[in-house]
Design a protein around this motif. Structure first.
Motif, mmCIF file in Angstrom:
data_model
loop_
_atom_site.group_PDB
_atom_site.id
_atom_site.type_symbol
_atom_site.label_atom_id
_atom_site.label_comp_id
_atom_site.label_asym_id
_atom_site.label_seq_id
_atom_site.Cartn_x
_atom_site.Cartn_y
_atom_site.Cartn_z
ATOM 1 N N ARG A 1 -4.673 -0.234 4.673
ATOM 2 C CA ARG A 1 -6.260 0.348 5.124
ATOM 3 C C ARG A 1 -5.945 2.159 5.273
ATOM 4 N N ARG B 1 -3.742 -7.711 0.131
ATOM 5 C CA ARG B 1 -3.995 -7.032 1.509
ATOM 6 C C ARG B 1 -2.878 -6.325 0.897
ATOM 7 N N GLU C 1 -7.511 -4.295 -3.622
ATOM 8 C CA GLU C 1 -8.301 -4.513 -2.232
ATOM 9 C C GLU C 1 -9.284 -5.342 -2.834
ATOM 10 N N ARG D 1 -5.141 0.951 -4.992
ATOM 11 C CA ARG D 1 -4.934 0.602 -3.512
ATOM 12 C C ARG D 1 -6.490 -0.114 -3.748
ATOM 13 N N ASP D 2 -7.663 0.472 -4.962
ATOM 14 C CA ASP D 2 -8.689 0.221 -4.420
ATOM 15 C C ASP D 2 -8.894 -1.007 -5.460
#
Length: 335
Positions: free
Chosen positions: A82, A79, A74, A70-71
């Motif tokens: 969060r 997208r 991002e 995810r990091d």
């Protein structure tokens, strides 16, 4: 890795954590969705805006790979959901609530061009990201292991077909073609399940949010585009798929991604598609027979149709065609 408590204790632990993470002692949780693995998702009730709790039992599905990828995504402008709070040791994450509908729920004939256009935009960002050090490769061993899921779980376990020596020789010959073709493709970051059920519409102008990315690898550039347009849960006419692949190819060229010329790219997409279709047939059969999740195997006919559309176009896949005609089709018709 911390063992997960029994289900009822896990349920209480999840609610207690969610109340602490949101700072609201009065919220409840209702099931939002589950996936084919061990993760589950829960929506808060009794607050506004609502949130999503990801529950990833640490002894079954470590949440760290999800967080790490995810990091990475991002940071590359993709997208992704969060993360608002986390308890990695116990496998809980508090996420923004992106709603209840994925692309799979909302895509129809009249909006498919628009939605796929936005999805390709996210895919191009993803493929432009330099794979992080240590990311697994879609190598020969992994490709072969995935293909053998078809033999073991779909043919043998689901259809009751024990491949004989001729079948195994034919499958081995076809698998060599598929593996060699995959390894010859330019290599980029590959999501491995870039399809409508893993894309969520957003209203913030950042494009669809990308989900379920924890199994990303370094691999063939055609893989994710093919997965997007030849989905596990809905099918499109071949003419539209060809047009979308050509549009993706044009945009990938413009973005400086290492795609080969269009005709070579179409072959690459077809052959990596056959590898994926065989793998998914095996996975869906395994989910049915081992994991007691029968809903996925209902889509087996979609993948047989995908194979029927592509395999006859390639003489080098004739050995696979023989297995399909001799062994798969009669057993599948009788199932």
């Amino acid at each position: 890795m911390t063992p997960s408590p029994p289900f009822d204790a896990r349920e209480a632990q999840r609610l207690h954590w969610a109340r602490a993470a949101t700072g609201n002692p009065d919220i409840g949780l209702v099931a939002a969705s589950a996936d084919a693995g061990f993760r589950s998702y829960w929506r808060t009730v009794g607050e506004s805006p609502t949130h999503i709790v990801m529950d990833s039992p640490p002894d079954k599905e470590d949440v760290r790979p999800w967080l790490a990828m995810r990091d990475v995504l991002e940071a590359g402008g993709v997208r992704v959901p969060r993360v608002l709070a986390r308890d990695v040791d116990h496998g809980f994450l508090l996420l923004e609530d992106l709603g209840a509908q994925t692309y799979l729920h909302v895509i129809i004939d009249t909006n498919a061009d628009e939605l796929f256009d936005a999805a390709v935009g996210q895919l191009l960002k993803l493929q432009a990201i330099a794979p992080p050090p240590g990311l697994p490769a879609y190598d020969k061993a992994l490709l072969a292991r995935e293909l053998r899921l078809f033999d073991e779980w779909f043919l043998a376990r689901h259809l009751g077909v024990e491949p004989d020596c001729d079948d195994l020789e034919n499958l081995d010959a076809a698998y060599r073609v598929l593996i060699d073709a995959a390894l010859a493709q330019p290599r980029v970051l590959v999501h491995r399940d870039f399809m409508p059920r893993n894309l969520m519409p957003t209203d913030d102008g950042a494009g669809p949010a990308v989900l379920d990315f924890q199994d990303a690898v370094v691999g063939p550039i055609a893989y994710d585009a093919l997965s997007l347009f030849k989905d596990a849960f809905l099918s499109w006419p071949e003419a539209r798929v060809h047009a979308w692949l050509a549009d993706y190819h044009r945009r990938a060229c413009e973005a400086g991604l290492p795609v080969p010329p269009l005709e070579r790219f179409r072959r690459d997409a077809d052959l990596i598609g056959v590898q994926r279709h065989l793998k998914v047939l095996g996975i869906f059969a395994r989910l049915n027979h081992r994991d007691h999740k029968p809903k996925y195997i209902a889509d087996a006919s979609r993948f047989v149709a995908y194979l029927d559309a592509v395999v006859p176009r390639y003489p080098e896949l004739a050995p696979l065609g023989r297995v399909i005609e001799r062994r798969l089709r009669p057993a599948f018709a009788a199932a």
